[in-house]
Design an enzyme around this catalytic site. Structure first.
Site, PDB file in Angstrom:
ATOM      1  N   ASP A  67       2.672 115.980  -4.916  1.00 26.00           N
ATOM      2  CA  ASP A  67       1.908 116.813  -3.995  1.00 26.00           C
ATOM      3  C   ASP A  67       0.502 116.269  -3.757  1.00 26.00           C
ATOM      4  O   ASP A  67      -0.247 116.811  -2.940  1.00 26.00           O
ATOM      5  CB  ASP A  67       1.858 118.272  -4.477  1.00 26.00           C
ATOM      6  CG  ASP A  67       1.279 118.427  -5.878  1.00 26.00           C
ATOM      7  OD1 ASP A  67       1.339 117.474  -6.664  1.00 26.00           O
ATOM      8  OD2 ASP A  67       0.763 119.532  -6.180  1.00 26.00           O
ATOM      9  N   HIS A 142      -4.121 116.719 -17.923  1.00 27.11           N
ATOM     10  CA  HIS A 142      -2.973 117.159 -17.133  1.00 27.11           C
ATOM     11  C   HIS A 142      -1.720 116.541 -17.736  1.00 27.11           C
ATOM     12  O   HIS A 142      -1.790 115.766 -18.704  1.00 27.11           O
ATOM     13  CB  HIS A 142      -3.168 116.743 -15.671  1.00 27.11           C
ATOM     14  CG  HIS A 142      -2.214 117.399 -14.721  1.00 27.11           C
ATOM     15  ND1 HIS A 142      -1.917 118.743 -14.764  1.00 27.11           N
ATOM     16  CD2 HIS A 142      -1.473 116.886 -13.691  1.00 27.11           C
ATOM     17  CE1 HIS A 142      -1.065 119.030 -13.813  1.00 27.11           C
ATOM     18  NE2 HIS A 142      -0.755 117.930 -13.147  1.00 27.11           N
ATOM     19  N   HIS A 271      -6.003 124.260  -4.289  1.00 24.75           N
ATOM     20  CA  HIS A 271      -4.759 123.946  -4.998  1.00 24.75           C
ATOM     21  C   HIS A 271      -4.126 125.216  -5.562  1.00 24.75           C
ATOM     22  O   HIS A 271      -3.848 125.335  -6.747  1.00 24.75           O
ATOM     23  CB  HIS A 271      -5.050 122.934  -6.116  1.00 24.75           C
ATOM     24  CG  HIS A 271      -3.822 122.298  -6.701  1.00 24.75           C
ATOM     25  ND1 HIS A 271      -3.159 122.823  -7.791  1.00 24.75           N
ATOM     26  CD2 HIS A 271      -3.155 121.159  -6.371  1.00 24.75           C
ATOM     27  CE1 HIS A 271      -2.144 122.037  -8.102  1.00 24.75           C
ATOM     28  NE2 HIS A 271      -2.116 121.029  -7.246  1.00 24.75           N
TER      29      HIS A 271
END
Length: 322
Positions: A67, A142, A271
């Site tokens: 994405d 992440h 986001h």
């Protein structure tokens, strides 16, 4: 000094109102711009704003999730079809660079311009540096390696000391222009030196654009002298607690509390999970953030544009969709 145009503000998948992650940054006054992340269909979003792929200076990918990068092949191909010939810098994780190269080979993608690539794993802290603009990277937390990009935008101005020139008896005219251009001039038997009558002024702003990140505190050093943070707020706190820590995303509460703690004047959240893409959902995110943060808060929407002034004031310019 810095103009931000949001081209995509959804996470994971697009919605009817929100495309995948992409943010255009202009440091002006010329047409050059930088793109942070390039989600699927970013090239379609460009058709609705006044930005040209011919003026794109660099694409900076924060991490390897689709994405944030699935729009790259189409963007590169569009630049070629629009006749671009000047070099384009692509900063990304090595796996993304490998994927782009494989796509070029398998799809017979010819680029009539040099594609200059820089792998984040091997890149210096400063990934782009030119007069008026420096961009450095900062590691985040992440599921895959992710970074934030900090932009430092600098403008230098020089103006003549009019009082000094009037005291010297020099009337306005061509000699003033020569002094402004850095040239010494002769006047009534004496030399007036440009360096002695020019006054220099430097304006500078800093903004941090973060990729996906579960720990906003990692940006404390990067944001210490920044006027703006753009950060994901994928979830609200109850949903983040429900999905568990393995997703390694932030909620609005986390980011807002961090921004308040360090005294950051401006915060833009983006986001967002598609589950919030309705009026009440966005209001949930906003309410959670304002309980923690007293600065200027915005929840980004596709095609919204903001301008950060030399004084560090953030102005919302509204939608620029054509």
């Amino acid at each position: 000094m810095l103009t931000l145009t949001f081209l995509g503000t959804s996470s994971g998948v697009p919605t009817r109102r929100r495309n995948m992650s992409a943010l255009a940054l202009q440091t002006g006054p010329g047409p050059s711009w930088v793109l942070v992340d390039c989600g699927e269909a970013t090239q379609h979003q460009l058709l609705r704003v006044k930005l040209s792929v011919r003026d794109l200076e660099a694409i900076l990918i924060t991490h390897a999730h689709g994405d944030h990068c699935y729009g790259l092949p189409g963007m590169l191909a569009s630049a070629a079809m629009h006749g671009r010939t000047t070099p384009l810098l692509l900063v990304a994780p090595q796996v993304v660079l490998d994927w782009v190269e494989a796509t070029r080979r398998c799809g017979d993608l010819y680029l009539p311009y040099p594609l200059e690539t820089l792998a984040l794993e091997d890149a210096p802290a400063m990934v782009l540096e030119r007069p008026g603009l420096c961009i450095d990277r900062h590691a985040l937390l992440h599921r895959v390696p992710s970074v934030a990009y900090r932009l430092t935008v600098t403008r230098r101005h020089a103006h003549l000391d009019g009082d000094a020139l009037r005291q010297a008896g020099l009337p306005r005219g061509p000699l003033w222009r020569q002094l402004q251009d850095g040239k010494d001039v002769q006047w009534q038997g004496r030399t007036l030196r440009s360096a002695e009558v020019l006054r220099h002024h430097v304006e500078q702003v800093r903004a941090v654009i973060a990729g996906d990140n579960a720990d906003p505190g990692l940006l404390a050093e990067a944001c210490a002298d920044a006027q703006l943070l753009v950060h994901e707020a994928t979830y609200t706190r109850p949903v983040l607690d429900k999905v568990g820590p393995e997703r390694l995303h932030s909620c609005a509460e986390q980011v807002a509390a961090f921004a308040e703690h360090i005294g950051l004047p401006n915060l833009i959240l983006t986001h967002f999970s598609p589950r919030y893409d309705h009026g009440d959902g966005m209001e949930q995110l906003r309410r959670e953030a304002v309980l923690q943060y007293s600065g200027q808060l915005h929840l980004a929407r596709d095609f919204e544009q903001y301008r950060l002034s030399a004084e560090g004031v953030l102005e919302a310019l509204g939608s620029v969709r054509r």
